[in-house]
Design a protein around this motif. Structure first.
Motif, PDB file in Angstrom:
ATOM      1  N   GLY A   6      -5.778  39.103 -58.679  1.00 28.25           N
ATOM      2  CA  GLY A   6      -6.442  40.067 -58.844  1.00 28.25           C
ATOM      3  C   GLY A   6      -8.059  39.817 -58.757  1.00 28.25           C
ATOM      4  N   PRO A   7      -8.593  38.863 -59.721  1.00 22.17           N
ATOM      5  CA  PRO A   7     -10.117  38.551 -59.446  1.00 22.17           C
ATOM      6  C   PRO A   7     -10.351  37.677 -58.384  1.00 22.17           C
ATOM      7  CG  PRO A   7      -9.143  37.948 -61.929  1.00 22.17           C
ATOM      8  CD  PRO A   7      -7.829  38.429 -60.971  1.00 22.17           C
ATOM      9  N   ALA A   8      -9.351  36.821 -57.861  1.00 27.72           N
ATOM     10  CA  ALA A   8      -9.465  35.911 -56.476  1.00 27.72           C
ATOM     11  C   ALA A   8      -9.693  37.078 -55.330  1.00 27.72           C
ATOM     12  CB  ALA A   8      -8.372  35.161 -56.504  1.00 27.72           C
ATOM     13  N   VAL A   9      -9.087  38.045 -55.318  1.00 34.04           N
ATOM     14  CA  VAL A   9      -9.427  38.902 -54.365  1.00 34.04           C
ATOM     15  C   VAL A   9     -10.808  39.789 -54.598  1.00 34.04           C
ATOM     16  CG1 VAL A   9      -8.743  41.554 -53.433  1.00 34.04           C
ATOM     17  CG2 VAL A   9      -6.954  39.779 -53.975  1.00 34.04           C
ATOM     18  N   VAL A  10     -11.142  40.040 -55.658  1.00 36.72           N
ATOM     19  CA  VAL A  10     -12.484  40.485 -55.898  1.00 36.72           C
ATOM     20  C   VAL A  10     -13.508  39.479 -55.662  1.00 36.72           C
ATOM     21  CG1 VAL A  10     -13.935  41.439 -57.830  1.00 36.72           C
ATOM     22  CG2 VAL A  10     -11.812  41.968 -58.063  1.00 36.72           C
ATOM     23  N   CYS A  11     -13.397  38.125 -55.903  1.00 39.13           N
ATOM     24  CA  CYS A  11     -14.352  37.186 -55.689  1.00 39.13           C
ATOM     25  C   CYS A  11     -14.457  37.022 -54.106  1.00 39.13           C
ATOM     26  CB  CYS A  11     -13.803  36.043 -55.876  1.00 39.13           C
ATOM     27  SG  CYS A  11     -13.836  35.701 -57.797  1.00 39.13           S
ATOM     28  N   ALA A  12     -13.226  37.109 -53.013  1.00 37.83           N
ATOM     29  CA  ALA A  12     -13.312  36.810 -51.858  1.00 37.83           C
ATOM     30  C   ALA A  12     -13.881  37.944 -51.053  1.00 37.83           C
ATOM     31  CB  ALA A  12     -11.695  36.858 -51.356  1.00 37.83           C
ATOM     32  N   ALA A  13     -13.751  39.226 -51.750  1.00 39.94           N
ATOM     33  CA  ALA A  13     -14.429  40.541 -51.092  1.00 39.94           C
ATOM     34  C   ALA A  13     -15.898  40.420 -51.330  1.00 39.94           C
ATOM     35  CB  ALA A  13     -14.066  41.724 -51.905  1.00 39.94           C
ATOM     36  N   CYS A  14     -16.423  39.978 -52.607  1.00 37.24           N
ATOM     37  CA  CYS A  14     -17.763  39.507 -52.713  1.00 37.24           C
ATOM     38  C   CYS A  14     -18.296  38.593 -51.977  1.00 37.24           C
ATOM     39  CB  CYS A  14     -18.060  39.182 -54.282  1.00 37.24           C
ATOM     40  SG  CYS A  14     -19.787  38.940 -54.881  1.00 37.24           S
ATOM     41  N   PHE A  15     -17.806  37.378 -51.772  1.00 40.54           N
ATOM     42  CA  PHE A  15     -18.206  36.366 -50.796  1.00 40.54           C
ATOM     43  C   PHE A  15     -18.193  36.649 -49.362  1.00 40.54           C
ATOM     44  CE2 PHE A  15     -17.893  33.840 -54.792  1.00 40.54           C
ATOM     45  CZ  PHE A  15     -19.075  33.370 -54.539  1.00 40.54           C
ATOM     46  N   ALA A  16     -17.474  37.700 -48.969  1.00 41.74           N
ATOM     47  CA  ALA A  16     -17.246  38.429 -47.632  1.00 41.74           C
ATOM     48  C   ALA A  16     -18.875  38.936 -47.244  1.00 41.74           C
ATOM     49  CB  ALA A  16     -16.258  39.287 -47.357  1.00 41.74           C
ATOM     50  N   VAL A  17     -19.449  39.453 -48.457  1.00 37.14           N
ATOM     51  CA  VAL A  17     -20.894  40.282 -48.315  1.00 37.14           C
ATOM     52  C   VAL A  17     -21.978  39.139 -48.128  1.00 37.14           C
ATOM     53  CG1 VAL A  17     -22.273  41.748 -49.439  1.00 37.14           C
ATOM     54  CG2 VAL A  17     -20.035  42.433 -49.513  1.00 37.14           C
TER      55      VAL A  17
END
Length: 358
Positions: free
Chosen positions: A200-211
């Motif tokens: 779950g947090p890994a998905v959030v981190c990946a979305a954040c770093f996409a930005v």
């Protein structure tokens, strides 16, 4: 491959011009990985079950014996969906994409070796801590060494909140970046102790770093927000999109009660990839905020072990990592998981807020 097949047609058919947009391809990389994971997931889980690669549950921890035998090494499902999506939608002439793939696969192979020894060869300890760390360091060292040799990349360190503080670490940047990758990899691995807790947090981190990578690769946005501009790095947003999609697809089966666990092949590769993306977009220090949950989980283990040794057997927490402490306090597993997800989202929002705080 879709990008290389269809984008050249934009010269004659204007609708294919949409494939030049990183945002478009990032979204479809996410959708592709998600749909692929949901379709292939049941077959993959059944295959792992037939191989009898079930999770071993230690009796010294919280009572999770009902999970014993649940298929592990589900990181293979995650990795396959991620790589297929990246190869379909990314610009494969971009060196940053291939470096991300190298890190992801390299860390995954270290985790695969560890899982193989633990669940196939029934060697409960898997790889030795020294052997695992050595493998991670070698992969990280190879990727970072190539990265700093690229002409568009700088060894300057971007310090959050200070727009003019950019110390050049020169060759010291290599060991620093290697530490970021190995630390991130092991932090995700330590967090992977409850159903869906790490992914779950890994998905959030990946979305954040996409930005972050998109901004770093866009000259106008980078100049406006006063972040380091790195030509070509914006393409890594496609890789991050695939990470989000593969993560959501894996969470479909890993959510409580889990049908499959990711194993070290998943946690080490995901953590290493997140650390490398942070290095790529010069947000190494922000990684500690975006992945703050992973940091806290890791610190809880370090503090517990250190305090235990210094005091001759006393403990700070009832059990480490931190999520097990809350279990020992009586909180239900699903409540711990959801609350940790909420905290990871808040931390990601805080990290994104630093883009305007210079």
């Amino acid at each position: 491959m879709i990008y290389h097949l269809l984008y050249p047609l934009s010269d004659t058919i204007s609708v294919f011009n949409v494939f030049r947009y990183i945002t478009f391809r990032s979204v479809y990389a996410m959708v592709t990985a998600l749909v692929l994971a949901i379709i292939v997931g049941p077959t993959c889980i059944e295959w792992l079950r037939r191989l009898k690669v079930g999770q071993y549950i230690k009796e010294c921890g919280p009572d999770h014996q009902q999970k014993s035998g649940t298929p592990t090494m589900g990181g293979l499902l995650y990795g396959m969906c991620l790589l297929v999506s990246v190869f379909l939608w990314a610009d494969l002439t971009n060196p940053f994409i291939w470096l991300c793939v190298f890190v992801f696969v390299g860390f995954g192979l270290v985790g695969l070796a560890d899982d193989y020894l633990k669940v196939v060869r029934r060697h409960n300890d898997g790889l030795s801590a020294r052997g695992k760390l050595l493998g991670q360091i070698l992969v990280a060292l190879g990727a970072v060494s190539v990265l700093v040799a690229l002409p568009q990349y700088s060894t300057k360190l971007m310090v959050p909140f200070f727009k003019h503080l950019h110390p050049d670490l020169s060759w010291f940047y290599i060991p620093f970046a290697v530490f970021v990758l190995t630390g991130s990899s092991n932090a995700v691995n330590l967090t992977d102790g409850l159903d869906g807790l790490a992914i779950g947090p890994a998905v959030v981190c990946a979305a954040c770093f996409a930005v972050f990578v998109y901004v770093a690769g866009h000259v106008n946005l980078a100049n406006y927000l006063q972040v380091a501009y790195i030509p070509g790095v914006g393409e890594v947003a496609v890789f991050c999109g695939a990470m989000v999609g593969a993560g959501l697809g894996f969470l479909w089966f890993n959510a409580y009660p889990a049908q499959v666990f990711m194993g070290d092949v998943g946690s080490l590769s995901i953590g290493g990839a997140l650390g490398f993306v942070a290095v790529l977009c010069k947000q190494e220090l922000i990684l500690a905020v975006v992945g703050g949950l992973f940091v806290v989980e890791t610190l809880s283990v370090i503090l517990q072990v250190g305090y235990f040794k210094v005091t001759g057997g006393r403990r700070i927490f009832r059990m480490a990592p931190l999520h097990h402490h809350f279990e020992k306090c009586g909180l239900h597993e699903s409540k711990i998981i959801v609350r940790f997800w909420i905290l990871s989202i808040l931390l990601a929002v805080l990290a994104l807020g630093t883009l305007k705080l210079r």
